[in-house]
Design an enzyme around this catalytic site. Structure first.
Site, PDB file in Angstrom:
ATOM      1  N   GLY A  24       0.713  -1.142   0.240  1.00 24.20           N
ATOM      2  CA  GLY A  24       0.111  -0.011   0.251  1.00 24.20           C
ATOM      3  C   GLY A  24       0.953   1.285   0.057  1.00 24.20           C
ATOM      4  N   LYS A  83       2.865 -10.292  -4.261  1.00 21.61           N
ATOM      5  CA  LYS A  83       3.586  -9.224  -4.000  1.00 21.61           C
ATOM      6  C   LYS A  83       5.191  -9.938  -3.868  1.00 21.61           C
ATOM      7  CE  LYS A  83      -0.044  -6.979  -1.608  1.00 21.61           C
ATOM      8  NZ  LYS A  83      -0.737  -6.678  -0.247  1.00 21.61           N
TER       9      LYS A  83
END
Lengths: 434, 434
Positions: free
Chosen positions: B131, B202
């Site tokens: 994020g 990720k």
């Protein structure tokens, strides 16, 4: 592929590591830049001195000539002159610059950024703040779409080691500094670190970046840790806190009384609650905690100094500047459009932890409470405890305030010191990070 | 000054925040870019739906047309198609791209990077991993002069919240997931998070960046947290650890047995000592711990998800890409020159914590110890404890191993399960971060 010529100014702890990494990681760096990096020379004061691991044919005393032969100039000398003139010379000759010199940037940043801009070249300085921790690039680029409200940083490893020793071993300030010196974490003359000068330069750089404005080094309110005692550290522990030297920058909205919008930047020791992520930053490590409007709370953590970590940060910048030479483009320059004034401590809101030695007789607490009330400071916690026996008996009074303007708090302390009932103000410390 | 035209694909939690920040921070962004950013349209599936705070005249269902009218395309839709085709269309029309789409990058990164390179435009993706935490830029640029050895990351806030709840309240997995759903930290169908798919995408992106090589999403060894029990969390606590879902990438040197140099990338729950900086990362926060040769140990910490933090990260990228449109230049593209193979779990070195229910009779411990020895695994700790009374009495046996190849450890566990004396293998967990 034409090599990118790199000139190195300085060959101390950091410089020799930069030279080593340029050699050992030559192929990796070439692949990342798109062209080989060629170290064309290292400027030192005494080129005849032998330096293990450094090719003697690279050493030169003629820094000015060296700068003119380079595409990228790496400065790891420190201080103001002759470095400042040499970097101007580099810009005039169209070279990009990578520097780790926080003092130079804090004092002469705007003129150097302007020179880089005029020459359309890069000025990078990741290693100037918090050593190896990627911090400049995140502030200057990653947070470019956000609005930073505040940063709280542990940006000086020496003082953090000293305070950490005091906390974990109960040592006094002088003993802890001696240990830090023995381990090479503190210099023989530790003034720049323990008096907060180093942290203040870094705070100025961070605040300029975070708030898109110019904050000169001398606009930073600075208090060192020489006055921090073992008793302060113990008092922090009783409150569930640790003492840390913090570099704090805050964006302050216009005041209700008409005070202008601006930024406050300060360096001082403070109590930090053990639950705050900064409280766990131990020994010579650094960390910067950033609060931004969109991103929320971020923290960057890592080694704050040391030859190899700092050299790694320098090389990251060298790759970026060299990439721009090869592929075109330029990194962001100075961003000071917000043009916010650096505000005085009267605009800082904080909490104080005050320890007093008072006479143990009726009415003393009322007198002390009056002094706080007179400055509009409201009290969050009071603890009173008798000290000693018989007619010599005194009392220790610990007061923790609510948030109030720093000036009101410091004026309260001033008044307390003049009260008859107050024998001594034994400790005053701000409480931050809540 | 000619405005930079921004097209937004998607108007969900993140997209609507991107639109709001573009509007509210218009002047700041213009000053930082050097030209105003003009939002020229928002592509959504149902443009007729009312969206509070969004100018309806910007909404369009014709994403393809919108992409052709933009200088910078921001993609916050997610999934593979039609996004993949739209981004190719953007590159063909010479637009730069900012995306938060980890799955797309993990599955089709190389082809997209190649298209961006061919069009000489930017592809930025800070928001795709962790994020709001600046992580991509530090890895891709700040550490460009260094060599990353290893990263250990908490990159999924949902699972971190669930494990944290289990640790602090003693809740079981199902209860903790329900609480996470009630607070909006977990989706109604939490599979992508709890099975580790999100973290694996990720991990692939981080490993590709950190090691300058291509790591496809399906090369990541993936284990979720659905098997983690309250008993595992309690066992971790007894060992001074917490259970975390980790994304781990390591550079592995050539093996003594002739195994090639390469990288291992994996996602699985593990015991992490409470003294490790990652152990303190609580609730929905994310953090990535990086070990690099020069920099040493770094950590990046912050909110791992959420509309506003993610939008902030997206906007930082928009500023960078827009700056390049205005001032020239381009950010670093894919760096995959190292071309290191993704190695199997047999090349991972780790430690296991194994809990067994065994028959309580002489010779059982010897039989169990033999199983470990047969695979060359050496034991660091054993603890045996009687369970129950009388003839039904069994014993719980906890074994913590020294470091060994993951395959030897898993084969040992396989053998243990087939021993007569072993009634049940109740828990197997790796121990990491020491």
């Amino acid at each position: 592929m034409e090599p990118v010529r790199v000139a190195l100014l300085g060959c101390g702890v950091v410089g020799s590591e930069v030279a080593r990494l340029l050699r050992e990681q030559h192929d990796d760096l070439a692949a990342r830049v798109g062209a080989p990096l060629e170290l064309v020379g290292i400027a030192v004061r005494r080129p005849e001195r032998e330096r293990p691991g450094v090719d003697p044919s690279l050493l030169t005393a003629d820094a000015e000539d060296l700068v003119r032969r380079a595409d990228v100039v790496v400065e790891v000398v420190g201080g103001i002159e002759p470095v400042r003139s040499l970097l101007h010379e580099a810009f005039r000759h169209g070279a990009g610059v990578v520097t780790a010199n926080k003092m130079l940037l804090a004092e002469h940043g705007p003129e150097l950024f302007e020179a880089a801009r005029a020459a359309d070249v890069d000025l990078y300085y990741e290693a100037a703040v918090a050593g190896a921790i990627p911090l400049i690039r995140p502030l200057r680029e990653s947070l470019a779409g956000d609005r930073v409200r505040r940063f709280l940083g542990i940006v000086n490893g020496t003082t953090n080691y000293v305070l950490d020793q005091m906390d974990t071993t109960g040592a006094g300030f002088a003993d802890a500094v001696e240990r830090a010196q023995a381990l090479g974490y503190a210099e023989a003359d530790p003034t720049a670190d323990v008096e907060g000068y180093d942290a203040a330069s870094k705070a100025a750089i961070l605040a300029s970046l975070a708030f898109h404005t110019r904050v000169p080094g001398d606009a930073v309110h600075r208090e060192g840790i020489t006055g921090v005692t073992a008793a302060d550290v113990a008092a922090a522990a009783r409150l569930g806190c640790v003492v840390k030297l913090l570099a704090i920058g805050e964006r302050v909205p216009a005041g209700a009384d008409g005070g202008p919008e601006g930024v406050t930047v300060r360096v001082h020791p403070a109590f930090v609650p053990r639950s705050h992520p900064l409280a766990g930053v131990r020994g010579p490590f650094n960390a910067v905690f950033v609060e931004a409007e969109a991103a929320g709370e971020l923290m960057f953590y890592g080694p704050g100094a040391g030859g190899t970590p700092t050299a790694g940060a320098v090389l990251g910048d060298v790759v970026a500047v060299a990439r721009h030479r090869v592929h075109g483009g330029r990194g962001p320059g100075e961003s000071a459009y917000a043009d916010l004034p650096a505000l005085p401590m009267s605009r800082v809101l904080t909490r104080y932890h005050v320890r007093l030695e008072v006479a143990d007789r009726p009415g003393v607490l009322a007198r002390v409470a009056d002094a706080f009330a007179a400055h509009g400071v409201s009290i969050e916690q009071v603890r009173q405890q008798a000290v000693g026996e018989g007619p010599d008996r005194t009392a220790e009074l610990v007061v923790v305030t609510h948030v109030a303007p720093d000036t009101s708090l410091s004026e309260t302390v001033e008044d307390l010191a003049h009260l008859d009932a107050v024998l001594d103000v034994t400790s005053v410390m701000r409480v931050e990070g809540e």
